[in-house]
Design a protein around this motif. Structure first.
Motif, PDB file in Angstrom:
ATOM      1  N   ILE A   1      40.242  40.184  31.823  1.00 15.58           N
ATOM      2  CA  ILE A   1      40.039  41.759  31.116  1.00 15.58           C
ATOM      3  C   ILE A   1      40.574  41.909  32.706  1.00 15.58           C
ATOM      4  N   GLY A   2      41.199  42.938  33.654  1.00 12.27           N
ATOM      5  CA  GLY A   2      40.392  43.646  34.455  1.00 12.27           C
ATOM      6  C   GLY A   2      40.279  42.968  35.690  1.00 12.27           C
ATOM      7  N   GLY A   3      39.622  42.073  36.716  1.00 12.54           N
ATOM      8  CA  GLY A   3      39.225  40.764  37.555  1.00 12.54           C
ATOM      9  C   GLY A   3      39.618  41.106  38.713  1.00 12.54           C
ATOM     10  N   GLY A   4      41.142  42.300  39.504  1.00 11.91           N
ATOM     11  CA  GLY A   4      41.495  42.046  40.490  1.00 11.91           C
ATOM     12  C   GLY A   4      41.005  42.025  41.606  1.00 11.91           C
TER      13      GLY A   4
ATOM     14  N   VAL B   1      45.308  43.446  42.445  1.00 12.85           N
ATOM     15  CA  VAL B   1      45.866  41.930  43.244  1.00 12.85           C
ATOM     16  C   VAL B   1      46.065  41.610  44.961  1.00 12.85           C
ATOM     17  N   LYS B   2      46.899  42.993  44.420  1.00 17.24           N
ATOM     18  CA  LYS B   2      47.722  42.290  46.107  1.00 17.24           C
ATOM     19  C   LYS B   2      47.704  42.408  47.410  1.00 17.24           C
TER      20      LYS B   2
ATOM     21  N   VAL C   1      44.513  38.997  33.053  1.00 17.01           N
ATOM     22  CA  VAL C   1      45.809  41.187  32.601  1.00 17.01           C
ATOM     23  C   VAL C   1      44.743  42.107  33.640  1.00 17.01           C
ATOM     24  N   GLU C   2      45.373  42.614  34.209  1.00 19.21           N
ATOM     25  CA  GLU C   2      44.730  43.963  35.554  1.00 19.21           C
ATOM     26  C   GLU C   2      46.724  44.289  35.351  1.00 19.21           C
TER      27      GLU C   2
ATOM     28  N   THR D   1      37.184  36.278  47.638  1.00 15.23           N
ATOM     29  CA  THR D   1      37.357  36.103  45.942  1.00 15.23           C
ATOM     30  C   THR D   1      38.458  36.093  45.227  1.00 15.23           C
ATOM     31  N   ALA D   2      40.165  36.443  46.780  1.00 13.43           N
ATOM     32  CA  ALA D   2      41.138  36.462  45.707  1.00 13.43           C
ATOM     33  C   ALA D   2      42.270  35.191  45.675  1.00 13.43           C
TER      34      ALA D   2
END
Ligand code: SAM
Length: 286
Positions: A83-86, A113-114, A106-107, A123-124
């Protein structure tokens, strides 16, 4: 090179500042203010509503400790909910386990994210390449509320603080739903704030009080996160039956030969040895 200063308030009269070399991006998303900066010492970092979220220099501490502590207690974790973790750091660490076959993230804010994919590939990077990762751009509170019972082996709440969009992720309803959608061996790890500054300590106690009323096992562990208020940060470990120390399986975890920078089997045990003042605050809810 001219240096400008980024400052955030850790308390009403305590400020934290960073010289930055460039302010890469600013925008108001539908949920929060998002700013990306470049700094010589911390590398690329981003803030949400004027609070440090992630930087290249110390993101490994947080993402190691939210991920590898539960993964070394239950070696059979297959379905994970983040949950979160964008920024993608938690998903990156979980994706290192070959036996995990589903990572739902679920962000609420697609823009985080983008922008992380664009400016923070450290990280992404896995978010676009690992087919086990499914992204849902919605409120984590609503998502868990509609999820079926006993679906996930692990729920990781990698959220902002309990103000703004993150507030609902510290509610009793949310924790009730997390309990319900976890399997019998299920583990909930939540962002548990900090014992140091009054505001963070109050939130730590509030979250822990709700969780220990719900989960038979509700522990708290600590780690160093230098760029979070006071640097003394906590995660909660809650489960229906697995104990983070008694059920810790260091040998099995070490066989995976994961090269981690912060987490190791010794620090796993040590992290649950809390200072007396923290133990008392958690025990007495004050
Ligand atoms: N993982 C980072 C770290 O190293 O600490 C910071 C946490 S991450 C950036 C926090 C995320 O939680 C943000 O991207 C924010 O948009 C998201 N968030 C806040 N409230 C949410 C909610 N109700 N549902 C889902 N995501 C939420």
């Amino acid at each position: 090179m001219s240096h400008k200063i980024y400052t955030e308030k850790w308390a009403k009269d305590v400020h934290f500042s960073i010289e930055y070399t460039s302010h890469i991006h600013h925008e108001e998303s539908p949920f929060q203010t998002i700013d990306f900066y470049q700094s010589e010492t911390l590398g690329t970092f981003f803030t949400l509503d004027g609070l440090m979220m992630v930087n290249q220099k110390d993101e490994f501490s947080y993402h190691d400790m939210i991920s590898h502590v539960p993964m070394s207690v239950n070696p059979n974790i297959k379905r994970v909910l983040i949950i979160g973790g964008g920024d993608g750091g938690t998903a990156r660490e979980i994706s290192r386990y070959p036996h995990v076959n589903q990572i739902d993230m679920v962000e609420i804010d697609e823009r985080v994210v983008k922008l992380s994919i664009e400016y923070l590939p450290q990280t992404a990077s896995k978010l676009e390449t690992d087919e086990r990762i499914h992204l849902y751009f919605e409120d984590g509170v609503a998502f868990v509320n509609q999820k079926e019972d006993g679906y996930y082996d692990l729920v990781l709440v990698d959220s902002t603080d309990p103000i703004g969009p993150g507030e609902g992720l510290f509610s009793k309803q949310f924790y009730d739903d997390c309990f319900r959608i976890l399997t019998d061996d299920g583990i909930l790890i939540n962002q548990h704030e900090s014992p140091y500054f009054d505001r963070d300590k109050k939130e730590m106690i509030r979250a822990h009080k709700k969780i220990k009323e719900l989960f038979p096992i509700a522990k708290v562990y600590q780690f160093h996160q230098p760029t979070y208020p006071s640097g003394h940060w906590l995660f909660g470990f809650a489960s229906k039956k697995l104990d983070p120390i008694k059920d810790h399986k260091p040998d099995l975890w070490e066989e995976l030969d994961l090269d981690t920078r912060y987490y190791n089997s010794d620090i796993h045990k040590a992290a649950f040895a809390l200072p007396t003042y923290v133990r008392k605050a958690l025990k007495n809810n004050e």
